[in-house]
Write an enzyme that holds these catalytic residues in place. Structure first.
Site, short mmCIF file in Angstrom:
data_model
loop_
_atom_site.label_atom_id
_atom_site.label_comp_id
_atom_site.label_asym_id
_atom_site.label_seq_id
_atom_site.Cartn_x
_atom_site.Cartn_y
_atom_site.Cartn_z
N THR A 8 -8.39 -30.56 61.39
CA THR A 8 -9.29 -31.36 60.56
C THR A 8 -10.69 -31.33 61.15
O THR A 8 -10.87 -31.03 62.33
CB THR A 8 -8.80 -32.83 60.48
OG1 THR A 8 -9.64 -33.55 59.57
CG2 THR A 8 -8.87 -33.50 61.83
N GLY A 9 -11.65 -31.63 60.32
CA GLY A 9 -13.02 -31.84 60.78
C GLY A 9 -13.47 -33.23 60.39
O GLY A 9 -14.62 -33.61 60.57
N HIS A 12 -13.04 -39.53 60.75
CA HIS A 12 -12.21 -40.72 60.62
C HIS A 12 -10.77 -40.41 61.05
O HIS A 12 -10.12 -41.23 61.71
CB HIS A 12 -12.25 -41.24 59.19
CG HIS A 12 -13.62 -41.59 58.71
ND1 HIS A 12 -14.37 -42.59 59.29
CD2 HIS A 12 -14.39 -41.06 57.73
CE1 HIS A 12 -15.55 -42.67 58.67
NE2 HIS A 12 -15.58 -41.75 57.73
N LYS A 13 -10.28 -39.23 60.66
CA LYS A 13 -8.94 -38.84 61.08
C LYS A 13 -8.88 -38.65 62.59
O LYS A 13 -7.90 -39.03 63.24
CB LYS A 13 -8.52 -37.54 60.39
CG LYS A 13 -8.13 -37.68 58.94
CD LYS A 13 -7.57 -36.38 58.42
CE LYS A 13 -7.18 -36.49 56.95
NZ LYS A 13 -6.58 -35.22 56.45
N ASP A 69 -1.42 -34.65 56.01
CA ASP A 69 -1.87 -34.79 54.63
C ASP A 69 -1.43 -36.16 54.17
O ASP A 69 -0.31 -36.59 54.46
CB ASP A 69 -1.28 -33.70 53.73
CG ASP A 69 -2.03 -33.63 52.40
OD1 ASP A 69 -3.27 -33.47 52.43
OD2 ASP A 69 -1.40 -33.74 51.34
N SER A 70 -2.32 -36.85 53.49
CA SER A 70 -2.02 -38.23 53.12
C SER A 70 -2.65 -38.57 51.79
O SER A 70 -3.50 -37.84 51.27
CB SER A 70 -2.54 -39.19 54.20
OG SER A 70 -3.95 -39.03 54.37
N GLY A 159 -11.88 -43.97 52.28
CA GLY A 159 -10.85 -43.74 51.27
C GLY A 159 -10.73 -44.90 50.30
O GLY A 159 -11.71 -45.36 49.71
N TYR A 160 -9.51 -45.40 50.18
CA TYR A 160 -9.23 -46.51 49.27
C TYR A 160 -9.08 -47.84 50.01
O TYR A 160 -8.60 -48.82 49.45
CB TYR A 160 -7.95 -46.21 48.48
CG TYR A 160 -8.07 -45.01 47.57
CD1 TYR A 160 -8.52 -45.15 46.25
CD2 TYR A 160 -7.75 -43.73 48.01
CE1 TYR A 160 -8.63 -44.06 45.41
CE2 TYR A 160 -7.86 -42.63 47.17
CZ TYR A 160 -8.30 -42.80 45.88
OH TYR A 160 -8.43 -41.71 45.05
#
Length: 206
Positions: A8-9, A12-13, A69-70, A159-160
């Site tokens: 990932t880049g 937040h992750k 993946d989410s 995100g949400y």
């Protein structure tokens, strides 16, 4: 492991993943440290997409790789936005909408629906591959239950999170501190499962 690449880049992750992964590697690298092209996420499930990303990163770097993946699944919308959570508001298929646009799309889709019918779940799949063709990747799955609010409660959150209500803590996800979120989120659950399996496997191998 000496080194592992995190596929990932997304900063937040990274904030969520790397503290949880400390027990399994000494050095962590982001895939953006090595390459810019991303894996094609054309799977039908979170697990398929996570596996594609992990294999892609491992093939590009020659290192073990971990990917996730989410997405958000809403019961009243038959599981939408699901694997399309990051591009839910994109109707053309040619652009990536903003997170705010995605949230507004969800709120519009649920307009008029009472709170008790707004059950939602964050899902996450995390996959660790030792090499690109690893036939037995380590897989972790996580689920965080909540409801979708009638409107946004905060002006921040990724995100949400600003519309996702955690009933157990009586707080919107955006207001939950990172140290708590790293205990309860779907990504945290899935990552901890992978770490535990890795450590168990390592112990068996000696």
């Amino acid at each position: 492991m000496e080194s592992i690449v995190v596929a990932t880049g997304n900063p937040h992750k990274v904030k969520e993943l790397i503290p949880l992964l400390q027990p399994i590697a000494r050095n962590f690298h982001l895939q953006t440290d090595f390459f810019c092209d991303e894996a094609i996420e054309d799977g039908d499930t979170y697990l398929e997409n996570a596996l594609k990303k992990a294999r892609h990163a491992s093939a590009k770097t020659g290192l073990p790789a971990i990917a996730d993946d989410s997405g958000l699944s809403i019961d009243a919308l038959n599981g939408e936005p699901g694997i399309y959570s990051a591009r839910y508001a994109d109707k053309s298929g040619n652009s990536k909408p903003t997170e705010a646009e995605n949230r507004q799309m969800v709120l519009q889709a649920l307009q008029g629906l009472p709170f008790e019918q707004r059950k939602a779940h964050y899902y996450c799949a995390v996959v660790l591959v030792r090499h690109p063709k690893d036939p037995a990747p380590i897989i972790g799955m996580g689920r965080w239950n909540g409801e979708i609010l009638m409107e946004e409660r905060t002006a921040y959150g990724v995100g949400y999170d600003s519309i996702f209500w955690d009933r157990d803590r009586f707080r919107v996800a955006a207001d939950i501190p990172l140290e708590v979120k790293n205990e309860i989120s779907a990504r945290a659950q899935a990552t901890k499962s992978v770490v535990q399996q890795w450590l168990q496997d390592k112990a068996l191998r000696g």
